[in-house]
Design a protein around this motif. Sequence first.
Motif, PDB file in Angstrom:
ATOM      1  N   THR A   1     -13.194   5.666  22.782  1.00 29.09           N
ATOM      2  CA  THR A   1     -13.926   4.422  23.036  1.00 29.09           C
ATOM      3  C   THR A   1     -12.932   3.335  23.432  1.00 29.09           C
ATOM      4  OG1 THR A   1     -13.810   4.032  20.672  1.00 29.09           O
ATOM      5  CG2 THR A   1     -15.878   4.888  21.522  1.00 29.09           C
ATOM      6  N   ILE A   2     -13.440   2.287  24.032  1.00 33.35           N
ATOM      7  CA  ILE A   2     -12.563   1.257  24.599  1.00 33.35           C
ATOM      8  C   ILE A   2     -11.796   0.504  23.498  1.00 33.35           C
ATOM      9  CG2 ILE A   2     -14.283  -0.591  24.720  1.00 33.35           C
ATOM     10  CD1 ILE A   2     -13.238  -0.863  27.721  1.00 33.35           C
ATOM     11  N   LEU A   3     -12.378   0.475  22.313  1.00 27.95           N
ATOM     12  CA  LEU A   3     -11.700  -0.090  21.130  1.00 27.95           C
ATOM     13  C   LEU A   3     -12.043   0.857  19.987  1.00 27.95           C
ATOM     14  CD1 LEU A   3     -10.231  -2.897  20.722  1.00 27.95           C
ATOM     15  CD2 LEU A   3     -12.350  -3.690  19.701  1.00 27.95           C
ATOM     16  N   SER A   4     -11.077   1.233  19.170  1.00 31.58           N
ATOM     17  CA  SER A   4     -11.405   2.125  18.053  1.00 31.58           C
ATOM     18  C   SER A   4     -12.093   1.302  16.966  1.00 31.58           C
ATOM     19  CB  SER A   4     -10.144   2.790  17.497  1.00 31.58           C
ATOM     20  OG  SER A   4     -10.505   3.461  16.296  1.00 31.58           O
ATOM     21  N   LEU A   5     -13.372   1.503  16.807  1.00 39.92           N
ATOM     22  CA  LEU A   5     -14.127   0.685  15.853  1.00 39.92           C
ATOM     23  C   LEU A   5     -13.778   1.036  14.416  1.00 39.92           C
ATOM     24  CD1 LEU A   5     -17.618   0.417  17.570  1.00 39.92           C
ATOM     25  CD2 LEU A   5     -15.666  -1.120  17.704  1.00 39.92           C
ATOM     26  N   THR A   6     -13.395   2.287  14.155  1.00 37.36           N
ATOM     27  CA  THR A   6     -13.016   2.632  12.781  1.00 37.36           C
ATOM     28  C   THR A   6     -11.742   1.880  12.381  1.00 37.36           C
ATOM     29  OG1 THR A   6     -11.964   4.610  13.678  1.00 37.36           O
ATOM     30  CG2 THR A   6     -14.088   4.923  12.630  1.00 37.36           C
ATOM     31  N   HIS A   7     -10.765   1.850  13.298  1.00 36.26           N
ATOM     32  CA  HIS A   7      -9.531   1.112  12.982  1.00 36.26           C
ATOM     33  C   HIS A   7      -9.817  -0.397  12.883  1.00 36.26           C
ATOM     34  CE1 HIS A   7      -7.961   4.975  14.448  1.00 36.26           C
ATOM     35  NE2 HIS A   7      -6.891   4.721  13.701  1.00 36.26           N
ATOM     36  N   ALA A   8     -10.692  -0.901  13.785  1.00 39.96           N
ATOM     37  CA  ALA A   8     -11.053  -2.326  13.720  1.00 39.96           C
ATOM     38  C   ALA A   8     -11.715  -2.642  12.375  1.00 39.96           C
ATOM     39  CB  ALA A   8     -11.989  -2.677  14.869  1.00 39.96           C
ATOM     40  N   ALA A   9     -12.557  -1.717  11.895  1.00 42.20           N
ATOM     41  CA  ALA A   9     -13.248  -1.944  10.617  1.00 42.20           C
ATOM     42  C   ALA A   9     -12.250  -2.023   9.460  1.00 42.20           C
ATOM     43  CB  ALA A   9     -14.262  -0.830  10.373  1.00 42.20           C
ATOM     44  N   VAL A  10     -11.205  -1.199   9.528  1.00 43.75           N
ATOM     45  CA  VAL A  10     -10.177  -1.277   8.474  1.00 43.75           C
ATOM     46  C   VAL A  10      -9.479  -2.635   8.533  1.00 43.75           C
ATOM     47  CG1 VAL A  10      -8.019  -0.305   7.607  1.00 43.75           C
ATOM     48  CG2 VAL A  10      -9.825   1.226   8.446  1.00 43.75           C
ATOM     49  N   GLU A  11      -9.116  -3.054   9.756  1.00 45.74           N
ATOM     50  CA  GLU A  11      -8.441  -4.362   9.899  1.00 45.74           C
ATOM     51  C   GLU A  11      -9.358  -5.495   9.417  1.00 45.74           C
ATOM     52  OE1 GLU A  11      -5.401  -4.562  10.489  1.00 45.74           O
ATOM     53  OE2 GLU A  11      -4.791  -2.870  11.770  1.00 45.74           O
ATOM     54  N   ALA A  12     -10.676  -5.273   9.506  1.00 45.26           N
ATOM     55  CA  ALA A  12     -11.646  -6.301   9.079  1.00 45.26           C
ATOM     56  C   ALA A  12     -11.967  -6.200   7.596  1.00 45.26           C
ATOM     57  CB  ALA A  12     -12.926  -6.165   9.909  1.00 45.26           C
ATOM     58  N   GLY A  13     -11.262  -5.319   6.887  1.00 47.77           N
ATOM     59  CA  GLY A  13     -11.418  -5.245   5.429  1.00 47.77           C
ATOM     60  C   GLY A  13     -12.637  -4.475   4.952  1.00 47.77           C
ATOM     61  N   LEU A  14     -13.277  -3.705   5.859  1.00 52.62           N
ATOM     62  CA  LEU A  14     -14.506  -3.004   5.449  1.00 52.62           C
ATOM     63  C   LEU A  14     -14.222  -1.704   4.706  1.00 52.62           C
ATOM     64  CD1 LEU A  14     -16.968  -3.462   8.465  1.00 52.62           C
ATOM     65  CD2 LEU A  14     -16.713  -4.842   6.403  1.00 52.62           C
ATOM     66  N   GLY A  15     -13.041  -1.131   4.854  1.00 51.94           N
ATOM     67  CA  GLY A  15     -12.755   0.131   4.172  1.00 51.94           C
ATOM     68  C   GLY A  15     -11.443   0.720   4.641  1.00 51.94           C
ATOM     69  N   THR A  16     -11.291   2.036   4.467  1.00 52.61           N
ATOM     70  CA  THR A  16     -10.068   2.727   4.901  1.00 52.61           C
ATOM     71  C   THR A  16     -10.474   4.064   5.528  1.00 52.61           C
ATOM     72  OG1 THR A  16      -9.797   3.759   2.731  1.00 52.61           O
ATOM     73  CG2 THR A  16      -8.622   1.684   3.084  1.00 52.61           C
ATOM     74  N   LEU A  17      -9.526   4.727   6.197  1.00 54.41           N
ATOM     75  CA  LEU A  17      -9.841   5.997   6.849  1.00 54.41           C
ATOM     76  C   LEU A  17      -9.661   7.176   5.883  1.00 54.41           C
ATOM     77  CD1 LEU A  17      -8.309   5.658  10.449  1.00 54.41           C
ATOM     78  CD2 LEU A  17     -10.482   4.829   9.531  1.00 54.41           C
ATOM     79  N   GLY A  18     -10.482   8.216   6.087  1.00 54.39           N
ATOM     80  CA  GLY A  18     -10.436   9.394   5.224  1.00 54.39           C
ATOM     81  C   GLY A  18      -9.808  10.600   5.911  1.00 54.39           C
ATOM     82  N   MET A  19      -9.931  11.760   5.265  1.00 56.19           N
ATOM     83  CA  MET A  19      -9.282  12.986   5.754  1.00 56.19           C
ATOM     84  C   MET A  19      -9.744  13.361   7.157  1.00 56.19           C
ATOM     85  SD  MET A  19      -7.398  14.959   3.329  1.00 56.19           S
ATOM     86  CE  MET A  19      -7.924  16.657   3.295  1.00 56.19           C
TER      87      MET A  19
END
Length: 332
Positions: A132-150
């Motif tokens: 995707t043009i912006l990785s929304l999962t990484h953006a969500a982490v930067e926005a304090g919504l959570g962290t990435l899993g396995m």
Amino acid sequence: MSFVFQEPIDSAAIKAKGRALGVDLVGIADGAVMNAHPPNPRLPQTPDRITDHDGDRCIVLAKRYSIGTTRLPRVDERHKYYNDELTLSELESASLELVLWLEDMGYPALIIPPTHVDPWVYFGEPDQHTETILSLTHAAVEAGLGTLGMAEQLITPEYGPRVLLSAVLTSAPVEPDRKRDEALCLGPRCGRCVQTCPVDAVGHFERDWKTCNTQRSPHGFHALADHLGRIIDEPDPEVKKQMLRSKDQFYIWQSMLRGAGVVTGCRRCQDVCPVGSDYTRLADALDEIPEANAAKSARLTAYAQAEADGAPPQSYDSAKRWIGTLKEPTQG
Ligand code: SF4
Ligand code: SF4
């Protein structure tokens, strides 16, 4: 477009508006921080590649999947794909409403939808995984919504990985959120996302996206290209005609109407994750993992041992910023 008048605005007002529009979680990332930390430096998915003017903040919106659909365990469940597509449509509508509200307040904004892939990185290979043009999962982490899993999925404290994401870029001068430092993922001692994957695409904090896409987007572009290729190659005109009326063709047509089975599909690695306050309402339907086997258990034991030895994989090291500090490592 010139915005002479700007209403006062703050992050609390943006979050309240997002929630009023039906979004479950709203976080705000600092665009400059995202520009400085591209998830893949060889293919920077950063706000400054999208806009020169309006990317100071990245508002990340998360909408939860319905509990009923998550309790459907089948990977090839088209009813689930369709329900998820409706959730996605609601999230997209909320994103557009938020953009128009921001612009009425005097702050230009634009949507980054979860399904828009970067056309510059498509090289004529339908099976190729496109970002995707912006990785929304990484953006969500930067926005304090959570962290990435396995499985490289976003995990939130409220809904685990059971959310869809969208984002809005804007230069509204509001306070950004801070990302979490500690991992929410329980690591290989849990490993339920590894155990459940029907095509064994989940590794030690990495995912084989090309293999995953066969399930995550079962009637996507790769399936259409394969199907049309088989029709073209078929020498018998009668068989060719039958293929045009086949179930494969029917699913592809249905998917083109709504995107169900294209932008939605398998999400078993999200469903079975035990993190999230919502899991208590899911456990009776999801605790058992029929896809688990001894080979996957052996791999998880090896992953846990590597962590206990202080030797996490390179996939963890390169994504540590978004995975967070791992919890106390324990044996399998
Ligand atoms: S979405 Fe499905 S196929 Fe893809 S990694 Fe998760 S469980 Fe595996
Ligand atoms: S299922 Fe377990 S291992 Fe997988 S992401 Fe969730 S907590 Fe981590």
